[in-house]
Design an enzyme around this catalytic site. Structure first.
Site, PDB file in Angstrom:
ATOM      1  N   ARG A  97      -6.360  -0.596  -7.285  1.00 28.62           N
ATOM      2  CA  ARG A  97      -6.874   1.098  -6.381  1.00 28.62           C
ATOM      3  C   ARG A  97      -7.253   2.339  -7.481  1.00 28.62           C
ATOM      4  O   ARG A  97      -5.953   2.707  -7.891  1.00 28.62           O
ATOM      5  CB  ARG A  97      -5.877   1.260  -5.677  1.00 28.62           C
ATOM      6  CG  ARG A  97      -6.309   0.185  -4.495  1.00 28.62           C
ATOM      7  CD  ARG A  97      -5.484  -0.074  -3.030  1.00 28.62           C
ATOM      8  NE  ARG A  97      -6.152   0.896  -1.787  1.00 28.62           N
ATOM      9  CZ  ARG A  97      -6.194   1.565  -1.205  1.00 28.62           C
ATOM     10  NH1 ARG A  97      -4.991   1.204  -0.269  1.00 28.62           N
ATOM     11  NH2 ARG A  97      -6.692   1.953   0.163  1.00 28.62           N
TER      12      ARG A  97
ATOM     13  N   ALA B 126       1.095   5.177  -2.014  1.00 21.26           N
ATOM     14  CA  ALA B 126       1.000   5.906  -3.316  1.00 21.26           C
ATOM     15  C   ALA B 126       2.414   5.188  -3.595  1.00 21.26           C
ATOM     16  O   ALA B 126       2.154   5.025  -5.550  1.00 21.26           O
ATOM     17  CB  ALA B 126       0.215   7.539  -3.515  1.00 21.26           C
TER      18      ALA B 126
ATOM     19  N   ASP C 164      -2.717  10.124  -2.469  1.00 22.43           N
ATOM     20  CA  ASP C 164      -2.144   9.396  -3.285  1.00 22.43           C
ATOM     21  C   ASP C 164      -2.864   9.621  -4.889  1.00 22.43           C
ATOM     22  O   ASP C 164      -2.269   9.616  -5.712  1.00 22.43           O
ATOM     23  CB  ASP C 164      -3.554   8.707  -2.576  1.00 22.43           C
ATOM     24  CG  ASP C 164      -3.478   7.840  -1.362  1.00 22.43           C
ATOM     25  OD1 ASP C 164      -3.025   6.019  -2.152  1.00 22.43           O
ATOM     26  OD2 ASP C 164      -3.191   7.911  -0.717  1.00 22.43           O
TER      27      ASP C 164
ATOM     28  N   GLN D 268      -3.091   1.923  10.048  1.00 28.05           N
ATOM     29  CA  GLN D 268      -2.449   2.018   9.383  1.00 28.05           C
ATOM     30  C   GLN D 268      -1.699   2.902  10.761  1.00 28.05           C
ATOM     31  O   GLN D 268      -0.079   3.079  10.007  1.00 28.05           O
ATOM     32  CB  GLN D 268      -2.091   2.671   8.539  1.00 28.05           C
ATOM     33  CG  GLN D 268      -3.770   2.180   7.731  1.00 28.05           C
ATOM     34  CD  GLN D 268      -4.282   2.590   6.726  1.00 28.05           C
ATOM     35  OE1 GLN D 268      -4.998   2.995   8.327  1.00 28.05           O
ATOM     36  NE2 GLN D 268      -4.933   1.750   5.859  1.00 28.05           N
TER      37      GLN D 268
ATOM     38  N   ARG E  45       1.029  -0.922   0.136  1.00 25.82           N
ATOM     39  CA  ARG E  45      -0.113   0.172   0.202  1.00 25.82           C
ATOM     40  C   ARG E  45       1.187   0.942  -0.556  1.00 25.82           C
ATOM     41  O   ARG E  45       2.656   0.955   0.332  1.00 25.82           O
ATOM     42  CB  ARG E  45      -1.115   0.209   1.334  1.00 25.82           C
ATOM     43  CG  ARG E  45      -0.311  -0.528   2.259  1.00 25.82           C
ATOM     44  CD  ARG E  45      -0.603  -0.225   3.659  1.00 25.82           C
ATOM     45  NE  ARG E  45      -0.903   1.547   4.077  1.00 25.82           N
ATOM     46  CZ  ARG E  45      -0.399   2.513   4.365  1.00 25.82           C
ATOM     47  NH1 ARG E  45       1.437   1.427   4.479  1.00 25.82           N
ATOM     48  NH2 ARG E  45       0.250   3.972   4.555  1.00 25.82           N
TER      49      ARG E  45
ATOM     50  N   ASN F 195      -6.583  12.287   0.207  1.00 26.82           N
ATOM     51  CA  ASN F 195      -5.256  11.408   0.761  1.00 26.82           C
ATOM     52  C   ASN F 195      -5.964  10.073   1.862  1.00 26.82           C
ATOM     53  O   ASN F 195      -7.135  10.128   2.632  1.00 26.82           O
ATOM     54  CB  ASN F 195      -4.436  12.001   1.689  1.00 26.82           C
ATOM     55  CG  ASN F 195      -3.691  11.382   2.664  1.00 26.82           C
ATOM     56  OD1 ASN F 195      -1.990  10.418   2.130  1.00 26.82           O
ATOM     57  ND2 ASN F 195      -3.877  11.230   3.727  1.00 26.82           N
ATOM     58  N   LYS F 196      -5.931   9.631   2.433  1.00 23.82           N
ATOM     59  CA  LYS F 196      -5.923   8.387   3.771  1.00 23.82           C
ATOM     60  C   LYS F 196      -7.338   9.625   4.484  1.00 23.82           C
ATOM     61  O   LYS F 196      -7.223  10.620   4.740  1.00 23.82           O
ATOM     62  CB  LYS F 196      -5.450   7.617   4.382  1.00 23.82           C
ATOM     63  CG  LYS F 196      -6.572   6.588   5.684  1.00 23.82           C
ATOM     64  CD  LYS F 196      -6.617   5.929   5.364  1.00 23.82           C
ATOM     65  CE  LYS F 196      -6.150   4.958   3.623  1.00 23.82           C
ATOM     66  NZ  LYS F 196      -6.260   3.985   3.294  1.00 23.82           N
TER      67      LYS F 196
END
Length: 385
Positions: A98, A66, A253, A212, A64, A263-264
């Site tokens: 993804r 980017a 990302d 994460q 995982r 982003n997350k």
């Protein structure tokens, strides 16, 4: 096809086990990944013998982040070519694994283009496969070098914005060596500050629902000897209110042409908090994350993850009983909203730090110029001063 075997070690580096590597055992080439779903309990390697196994690893978040997804995508194309599979089919499957992470599609296309160029030039699939592998290895090396340069640019920016050192940095998700060919993006900046004695505290967002931050960033921070504290995502507001945050550093990302940052999920609320409390909100990402073909944040496709990631908790080596393989924490049948990412508008972003320099303020024109200069530098026609 994928297989697993364990390997562990203790030293000062974030991980002794390579996060990704190409191997060529007697039975044929394979791509070997550090399975991030098993961290921090154990370091286990996942061996992919074909692109479909890599797609599964990407979707399950075994691999995982980017920049690393771009590297993995490129190696996946090389693996398909070396194993004699349909390269176009493998490329489509990998690129779509993804959709929000633009680096994945970039890495896939770079290796695919090298493969097609080899076929066109010599007409030999073996040579073309070797060219695809060379492209993947080149991308891997370039990302490692980019990580070092991002860390230097980011630390210089922090020292400019926050003279005197003693930085208290809040970060979200995981952006270290586990997502990169080098030492990462946002985490690499914090690590550089730590090595220079200018990091007072790294605040680590837990990052629900898949933790994460708790599982991976805390793991990397501990292995690097950094002063860090873990907090639940919803405690960030309290931390800002207490005046305990000097800067927010996150990865990305995808960065749209207008500077909107995907982003997350949970990044956007941090940006809002940072703006209200007059704290710099800094995005650290390689130039390849800037996607000029995506005009704005509304055009970014946001991946929706399975609901069981919210309604169940899955931890390494924990007993499971839920339908998704985890421990249920919500009533059976509960529906869940689970976007993998959110989008922060450019007006909330203080700066974008790349390997080619810093963009601030973040505008369409500045990002376009950054990408153009980066491309000129890559082609040998000039660079960024």
């Amino acid at each position: 096809m994928a297989d697993q075997y364990a390997q562990s070690g203790e030293d000062s580096r974030p991980t002794e086990t390579p996060v990704i590597r190409w191997d060529e055992p007697p039975e044929g080439p394979v791509l070997v990944l550090l399975d991030q779903t098993r961290l921090p309990a154990e370091e286990v390697e996942l061996v992919c013998t074909d692109a479909s196994a890599l797609v599964d690893a990407i979707r399950s978040l075994a691999v995982r982040g980017a920049p690393l997804l771009g590297i993995a995508g490129a190696y996946g194309v090389a693996l398909a070519a070396a194993r004699g599979f349909d390269v176009d089919e493998a490329s489509r499957a990998l690129a779509g694994a993804r959709p929000t992470a633009v680096n994945l599609a970039y890495g896939v296309e770079r290796a695919r283009a090298a493969y097609l160029a080899g076929l066109a030039k010599v007409g030999d699939s073996k040579t073309a496969a070797a060219m695809a592998l060379a492209a993947a290895r080149a991308l891997h090396q370039e990302d490692a070098e980019a990580s070092t340069r991002m860390a230097a640019h980011g630390l210089a920016l922090l020292d400019e914005l926050l003279p005197g050192g003693g930085h208290r940095i809040l970060t979200h998700c995981n952006t270290g060596s586990l997502v990169s060919g080098g030492e990462g993006t946002a985490f690499a900046v914090a690590l550089a500050a730590h090595r220079q004695g200018r990091l007072r505290r790294l605040w680590v967002d837990e990052t629900r629902p898949l933790l994460q931050g708790a599982r991976l960033t805390a793991y990397e921070a501990a292995r690097s000897g950094m002063a860090y504290t873990l907090l639940t995502d919803n405690a960030a507001g309290s931390l800002f209110s207490a005046g305990e945050v000097d800067a927010v550093l996150i990865g990305a990302d995808r960065i749209a042409a207008d500077g909107s940052v995907a982003n997350k999920v949970g990044s956007y609320p941090l940006a809002v908090l940072a703006r209200y409390h007059h704290v710099p909100f800094i995005v650290v990402a390689p130039v390849t994350t800037v996607d000029l073909e995506t005009p704005d944040g509304a055009a970014i496709e946001v991946e929706q993850r399975p609901g069981h990631e919210v309604t169940e908790v899955t931890l390494p080596q924990a007993p499971v009983s839920g339908g998704g393989g985890g421990v249920p924490v919500a009533p059976l049948g509960t529906q869940a909203y689970n976007p993998a990412f959110d989008v922060t508008p450019p007006e909330l972003v203080t700066a974008v730090v790349t390997e080619e320099g810093v963009v601030s303020p973040v505008t369409t024109e500045a990002l376009a110029e950054l990408v153009a200069r980066s491309r000129r530098a890559a082609s040998g026609l000039g660079g960024i001063g």
